[in-house]
Design a protein around this motif. Structure first.
Motif, PDB file in Angstrom:
ATOM      1  N   LYS A   1      47.628  36.488  54.832  1.00 54.92           N
ATOM      2  CA  LYS A   1      49.016  36.765  54.000  1.00 54.92           C
ATOM      3  C   LYS A   1      49.433  35.460  53.387  1.00 54.92           C
ATOM      4  N   SER A   2      49.061  34.310  53.971  1.00 52.38           N
ATOM      5  CA  SER A   2      49.272  33.206  53.003  1.00 52.38           C
ATOM      6  C   SER A   2      48.344  32.894  51.943  1.00 52.38           C
ATOM      7  N   LEU A   3      46.990  33.519  52.053  1.00 54.19           N
ATOM      8  CA  LEU A   3      45.969  33.344  51.016  1.00 54.19           C
ATOM      9  C   LEU A   3      46.508  34.424  49.794  1.00 54.19           C
TER      10      LEU A   3
ATOM     11  N   ALA B   1      49.562  35.118  49.120  1.00 49.45           N
ATOM     12  CA  ALA B   1      50.703  34.499  48.515  1.00 49.45           C
ATOM     13  C   ALA B   1      50.176  33.420  47.569  1.00 49.45           C
ATOM     14  N   SER B   2      49.026  32.838  47.585  1.00 53.11           N
ATOM     15  CA  SER B   2      48.690  32.148  46.873  1.00 53.11           C
ATOM     16  C   SER B   2      47.918  32.448  45.626  1.00 53.11           C
ATOM     17  N   ASN B   3      47.860  33.686  45.400  1.00 57.34           N
ATOM     18  CA  ASN B   3      47.010  34.597  44.466  1.00 57.34           C
ATOM     19  C   ASN B   3      45.666  34.308  44.260  1.00 57.34           C
ATOM     20  N   LYS B   4      44.977  33.611  45.046  1.00 51.33           N
ATOM     21  CA  LYS B   4      43.560  33.390  45.138  1.00 51.33           C
ATOM     22  C   LYS B   4      42.941  34.563  45.436  1.00 51.33           C
TER      23      LYS B   4
ATOM     24  N   ASN C   1      43.462  37.648  45.174  1.00 49.36           N
ATOM     25  CA  ASN C   1      44.434  38.452  45.763  1.00 49.36           C
ATOM     26  C   ASN C   1      44.052  39.690  46.587  1.00 49.36           C
TER      27      ASN C   1
ATOM     28  N   TYR D   1      41.734  39.332  49.746  1.00 48.00           N
ATOM     29  CA  TYR D   1      42.529  38.780  50.727  1.00 48.00           C
ATOM     30  C   TYR D   1      43.502  40.026  51.403  1.00 48.00           C
ATOM     31  N   ARG D   2      44.249  40.451  50.252  1.00 46.91           N
ATOM     32  CA  ARG D   2      45.144  41.754  50.855  1.00 46.91           C
ATOM     33  C   ARG D   2      44.277  42.382  51.541  1.00 46.91           C
TER      34      ARG D   2
END
Length: 136
Positions: free
Chosen positions: A90-92, A94-97, A99, A102-103
């Protein structure tokens, strides 16, 4: 892909991670989950021998490729690791890397969290009424 961690390590006593391509590919081949396409980022998850596996295959903008694998040992009894990983992704996100990748990993973890009671029943694990992580 530049490694920022050791090739393999236990992050907790029940959460193992590795970036060793050889180890990850061996695991995927042994269990029949080897992807056929290496032209896009991928998230592979599966359960074997009461352990949960989450494998990410990622490509960088400059064309480098690499794997990252997490394994939670006896995941139905170590739900805190699923929660921890879900928060990590969830934090990753949010960092948009990476995305999308990670989502997708976060969604797979959330699906597994919802299925823990089913897997506990399947594996004949006893439900501890004091287990706050399973409170609905």
């Amino acid at each position: 892909m530049e490694a920022t961690m050791m090739n393999n390590q236990f992050l907790t006593p029940n959460l193992y991670t590795t970036i060793s391509d050889v180890e990850i590919i061996d695991c995927l081949v042994d269990f029949g989950y080897m992807p056929k396409d290496f032209n896009q980022n991928q998230v592979i998850s599966f359960v074997k021998d009461e352990n949960f596996y989450l494998v990410l295959f990622m490509m960088t903008d400059d064309g480098q490729k690499g794997f990252l694998m997490y394994e939670i040992l006896d995941f139905t009894m170590h739900v805190q690791e699923l929660y921890m990983m879900s928060h990590l992704f969830k934090s990753l996100v949010a960092s948009n890397k990476n995305n999308y990748t990670y989502r997708k990993a976060q969604y797979k973890l959330e699906e597994m969290l919802g299925m823990v009671p089913t897997f506990r029943a399947l594996y004949k694990k006893t439900f501890d009424t004091d287990d706050y992580t399973m409170a609905a």
